[in-house]
Motif scaffolding. Structure first.
Motif, PDB file in Angstrom:
ATOM      1  N   PHE A  24       0.859  -1.181   0.000  1.00  5.42           N
ATOM      2  CA  PHE A  24       0.000   0.000   0.000  1.00  5.42           C
ATOM      3  C   PHE A  24       0.895   1.230   0.000  1.00  5.42           C
ATOM      4  O   PHE A  24       2.014   1.195   0.499  1.00  5.42           O
ATOM      5  CB  PHE A  24      -0.955   0.020   1.200  1.00  5.42           C
ATOM      6  N   ALA A  25       0.394   2.275  -0.588  1.00  9.78           N
ATOM      7  CA  ALA A  25       1.172   3.513  -0.693  1.00  9.78           C
ATOM      8  C   ALA A  25       0.753   4.455   0.427  1.00  9.78           C
ATOM      9  O   ALA A  25      -0.296   5.087   0.360  1.00  9.78           O
ATOM     10  CB  ALA A  25       0.934   4.157  -2.051  1.00  9.78           C
ATOM     11  N   ASP A  26       1.533   4.504   1.480  1.00 11.14           N
ATOM     12  CA  ASP A  26       1.162   5.307   2.640  1.00 11.14           C
ATOM     13  C   ASP A  26       1.981   6.593   2.698  1.00 11.14           C
ATOM     14  O   ASP A  26       3.056   6.690   2.136  1.00 11.14           O
ATOM     15  CB  ASP A  26       1.328   4.524   3.948  1.00 11.14           C
ATOM     16  N   THR A  27       1.416   7.576   3.380  1.00  9.58           N
ATOM     17  CA  THR A  27       2.120   8.817   3.673  1.00  9.58           C
ATOM     18  C   THR A  27       2.042   9.019   5.177  1.00  9.58           C
ATOM     19  O   THR A  27       0.951   9.060   5.740  1.00  9.58           O
ATOM     20  CB  THR A  27       1.476  10.010   2.945  1.00  9.58           C
ATOM     21  N   ILE A  28       3.189   9.111   5.822  1.00  9.17           N
ATOM     22  CA  ILE A  28       3.230   9.133   7.280  1.00  9.17           C
ATOM     23  C   ILE A  28       3.504  10.536   7.803  1.00  9.17           C
ATOM     24  O   ILE A  28       4.397  11.229   7.320  1.00  9.17           O
ATOM     25  CB  ILE A  28       4.315   8.159   7.804  1.00  9.17           C
ATOM     26  N   VAL A  29       2.709  10.946   8.771  1.00 12.63           N
ATOM     27  CA  VAL A  29       2.913  12.190   9.490  1.00 12.63           C
ATOM     28  C   VAL A  29       3.404  11.844  10.890  1.00 12.63           C
ATOM     29  O   VAL A  29       2.852  10.964  11.543  1.00 12.63           O
ATOM     30  CB  VAL A  29       1.617  13.017   9.570  1.00 12.63           C
ATOM     31  N   PHE A  97      -7.050  14.775  22.925  1.00 14.29           N
ATOM     32  CA  PHE A  97      -6.104  15.447  22.036  1.00 14.29           C
ATOM     33  C   PHE A  97      -5.495  14.472  21.034  1.00 14.29           C
ATOM     34  O   PHE A  97      -5.443  14.750  19.824  1.00 14.29           O
ATOM     35  CB  PHE A  97      -4.999  16.117  22.853  1.00 14.29           C
ATOM     36  N   THR A  98      -5.000  13.326  21.522  1.00  8.50           N
ATOM     37  CA  THR A  98      -4.343  12.370  20.621  1.00  8.50           C
ATOM     38  C   THR A  98      -5.341  11.783  19.631  1.00  8.50           C
ATOM     39  O   THR A  98      -4.995  11.535  18.464  1.00  8.50           O
ATOM     40  CB  THR A  98      -3.659  11.248  21.410  1.00  8.50           C
ATOM     41  N   LEU A  99      -6.580  11.561  20.069  1.00  8.43           N
ATOM     42  CA  LEU A  99      -7.599  11.037  19.165  1.00  8.43           C
ATOM     43  C   LEU A  99      -7.932  12.044  18.071  1.00  8.43           C
ATOM     44  O   LEU A  99      -7.937  11.710  16.877  1.00  8.43           O
ATOM     45  CB  LEU A  99      -8.861  10.686  19.947  1.00  8.43           C
ATOM     46  N   ARG A 100      -8.196  13.286  18.459  1.00  6.42           N
ATOM     47  CA  ARG A 100      -8.549  14.305  17.461  1.00  6.42           C
ATOM     48  C   ARG A 100      -7.386  14.575  16.515  1.00  6.42           C
ATOM     49  O   ARG A 100      -7.580  14.804  15.324  1.00  6.42           O
ATOM     50  CB  ARG A 100      -8.970  15.591  18.172  1.00  6.42           C
ATOM     51  N   ASN A 101      -6.185  14.551  17.040  1.00  3.20           N
ATOM     52  CA  ASN A 101      -5.003  14.751  16.201  1.00  3.20           C
ATOM     53  C   ASN A 101      -4.913  13.666  15.133  1.00  3.20           C
ATOM     54  O   ASN A 101      -4.681  13.946  13.950  1.00  3.20           O
ATOM     55  CB  ASN A 101      -3.756  14.750  17.083  1.00  3.20           C
ATOM     56  N   VAL A 105      -5.278  13.858  10.886  1.00  2.00           N
ATOM     57  CA  VAL A 105      -4.283  13.285   9.976  1.00  2.00           C
ATOM     58  C   VAL A 105      -4.958  12.309   9.013  1.00  2.00           C
ATOM     59  O   VAL A 105      -4.724  12.337   7.793  1.00  2.00           O
ATOM     60  CB  VAL A 105      -3.165  12.584  10.773  1.00  2.00           C
ATOM     61  N   HIS A 106      -5.815  11.424   9.542  1.00  2.00           N
ATOM     62  CA  HIS A 106      -6.473  10.413   8.712  1.00  2.00           C
ATOM     63  C   HIS A 106      -7.481  11.022   7.741  1.00  2.00           C
ATOM     64  O   HIS A 106      -7.896  10.353   6.786  1.00  2.00           O
ATOM     65  CB  HIS A 106      -7.162   9.377   9.603  1.00  2.00           C
ATOM     66  N   ILE A 172      -4.792   6.614  26.987  1.00  2.00           N
ATOM     67  CA  ILE A 172      -4.851   7.016  25.589  1.00  2.00           C
ATOM     68  C   ILE A 172      -5.264   5.830  24.729  1.00  2.00           C
ATOM     69  O   ILE A 172      -4.858   4.693  24.971  1.00  2.00           O
ATOM     70  CB  ILE A 172      -3.473   7.550  25.138  1.00  2.00           C
ATOM     71  N   ASP A 173      -6.076   6.088  23.710  1.00  2.00           N
ATOM     72  CA  ASP A 173      -6.453   5.052  22.756  1.00  2.00           C
ATOM     73  C   ASP A 173      -5.321   4.897  21.744  1.00  2.00           C
ATOM     74  O   ASP A 173      -5.051   5.794  20.951  1.00  2.00           O
ATOM     75  CB  ASP A 173      -7.751   5.447  22.048  1.00  2.00           C
ATOM     76  N   HIS A 174      -4.658   3.744  21.784  1.00  2.00           N
ATOM     77  CA  HIS A 174      -3.476   3.525  20.955  1.00  2.00           C
ATOM     78  C   HIS A 174      -3.803   2.918  19.593  1.00  2.00           C
ATOM     79  O   HIS A 174      -2.883   2.588  18.836  1.00  2.00           O
ATOM     80  CB  HIS A 174      -2.486   2.612  21.690  1.00  2.00           C
ATOM     81  N   THR A 175      -5.068   2.773  19.279  1.00  2.00           N
ATOM     82  CA  THR A 175      -5.440   2.083  18.046  1.00  2.00           C
ATOM     83  C   THR A 175      -5.491   3.001  16.831  1.00  2.00           C
ATOM     84  O   THR A 175      -5.665   2.533  15.709  1.00  2.00           O
ATOM     85  CB  THR A 175      -6.817   1.406  18.201  1.00  2.00           C
ATOM     86  N   HIS A 176      -5.336   4.314  17.044  1.00  2.00           N
ATOM     87  CA  HIS A 176      -5.497   5.251  15.933  1.00  2.00           C
ATOM     88  C   HIS A 176      -4.182   5.681  15.313  1.00  2.00           C
ATOM     89  O   HIS A 176      -4.167   6.414  14.326  1.00  2.00           O
ATOM     90  CB  HIS A 176      -6.265   6.489  16.411  1.00  2.00           C
ATOM     91  N   THR A 177      -3.061   5.261  15.883  1.00  2.00           N
ATOM     92  CA  THR A 177      -1.754   5.587  15.315  1.00  2.00           C
ATOM     93  C   THR A 177      -0.984   4.296  15.076  1.00  2.00           C
ATOM     94  O   THR A 177      -1.285   3.255  15.659  1.00  2.00           O
ATOM     95  CB  THR A 177      -0.938   6.481  16.259  1.00  2.00           C
ATOM     96  N   LEU A 178       0.027   4.369  14.196  1.00  2.00           N
ATOM     97  CA  LEU A 178       0.856   3.192  13.961  1.00  2.00           C
ATOM     98  C   LEU A 178       1.582   2.801  15.239  1.00  2.00           C
ATOM     99  O   LEU A 178       1.777   1.623  15.522  1.00  2.00           O
ATOM    100  CB  LEU A 178       1.860   3.468  12.838  1.00  2.00           C
ATOM    101  N   THR A 179       2.003   3.784  16.004  1.00  2.00           N
ATOM    102  CA  THR A 179       2.587   3.526  17.320  1.00  2.00           C
ATOM    103  C   THR A 179       2.779   4.849  18.045  1.00  2.00           C
ATOM    104  O   THR A 179       2.878   5.898  17.414  1.00  2.00           O
ATOM    105  CB  THR A 179       3.931   2.791  17.220  1.00  2.00           C
ATOM    106  N   HIS A 180       2.801   4.784  19.370  1.00  2.00           N
ATOM    107  CA  HIS A 180       3.205   5.931  20.179  1.00  2.00           C
ATOM    108  C   HIS A 180       4.552   5.607  20.799  1.00  2.00           C
ATOM    109  O   HIS A 180       4.822   4.463  21.177  1.00  2.00           O
ATOM    110  CB  HIS A 180       2.181   6.213  21.288  1.00  2.00           C
TER     111      HIS A 180
END
Length: 269
Positions: A24-29, A97-101, A105-106, A172-180
């Motif tokens: 897959f062609a991803d773009t990471i922030v 904050f982390t969820l809305r951020n 991005v998504h 924090i909900d860790h499921t919305h980012t690739l990793t914290h």
């Protein structure tokens, strides 16, 4: 990486190693300074809106002047609730904050039509970006370093022990980012003898709370100071910096200082 390639869809079908094939062609922030933002929001909420001890205009003026002549005010903001102490007041802000951020991005798509992704495993990015950031409402001064990870507490702010930090990070909900990115530091004796059992229980709590990443520095300041004074004796001393590890004697003194200033956690039985 033949084993890893065998586990990824498409590599075998296309006859390509995972380093050459992307399915897959991803773009990471990469988020930087999240804990600084969280602590700043908590301080504003507490002192400006809840307790009404300071006006927003007073705060903005102090920040514009890098807290110059406002040390008493700065100390007030430094004493505001901070992430990493199992305090719902600030942990709920961190979760929101982390969820809305991540949602922002998504919400963007790259030229291939795929969602942007958020990855918190920054290497040295916290060092560079903090040097470009002015004073912040958590009491931080212009160009002072951010915390070393996206969910690592600000230096010296975690005062309720290692489990207090775990509870905050676990909020924090860790499921919305690739990793914290989450780093901690322990004194060596708390991985020895009878303390090993307590540390294993600590790691089980880390898993139970749904935290998917933690890395440790297991070294005391006496060793680090001796390494700075006698680098020829400590050429093999590796420390965790941010999203990477490095030889301590190769690091800039400012980064060495921050590693030594990180809270030396203990386990009380």
């Amino acid at each position: 990486q033949p084993f890893y390639s065998a586990l990824l869809d498409g590599c075998i079908e296309h006859g390509k190693d995972c380093r050459d094939y992307k399915y897959f062609a991803d773009t990471i922030v990469q988020p930087v300074g999240q804990v600084t933002c969280v602590n700043s929001l908590a301080a504003i909420k507490k002192l400006v809106f809840d307790d009404k001890k300071v006006t927003m205009a007073e705060l903005v003026e102090a920040l514009k002047n890098n807290w110059e002549g406002k040390e008493e005010l700065r100390q007030m903001f430094l004493r505001a609730p901070e992430f990493g102490n199992d305090d719902p007041y600030v942990d709920e802000i961190a979760r929101d904050f982390t969820l809305r951020n991540a949602q922002v991005v998504h919400s963007f798509k790259n030229i291939w039509g795929y969602e942007y992704a958020e990855d918190g495993t920054g290497g040295a990015s916290y060092y560079g970006w903090s040097g470009l950031t002015g004073a912040t409402p958590d009491g931080r001064k212009d160009r002072d370093l951010f915390s070393d990870g996206t969910v690592s507490p600000a230096i010296g702010s975690d005062k309720k022990g290692p489990t207090g930090v775990l509870k905050s990070v676990g909020a924090i909900d860790h499921t919305h980012t690739l990793t914290h990115l989450f780093n901690q530091r322990f004194l060596p004796q708390f991985l020895e003898g009878d303390n090993r059992e307590a540390f294993v229980s600590y790691l089980r709590s880390f898993i139970d709370l749904g935290i998917h990443h933690v890395q440790f520095n297991i070294v005391d300041n006496e060793t680090l100071l001796d390494a700075r004074k006698h680098p020829e004796k400590h050429g093999d001393l590796v420390v965790r910096v941010a999203g990477y590890s490095a030889y301590f004697i190769d690091l800039k003194e400012e980064i060495q200082d921050q590693i030594m200033e990180r809270t030396q956690q203990t386990l009380n039985r």
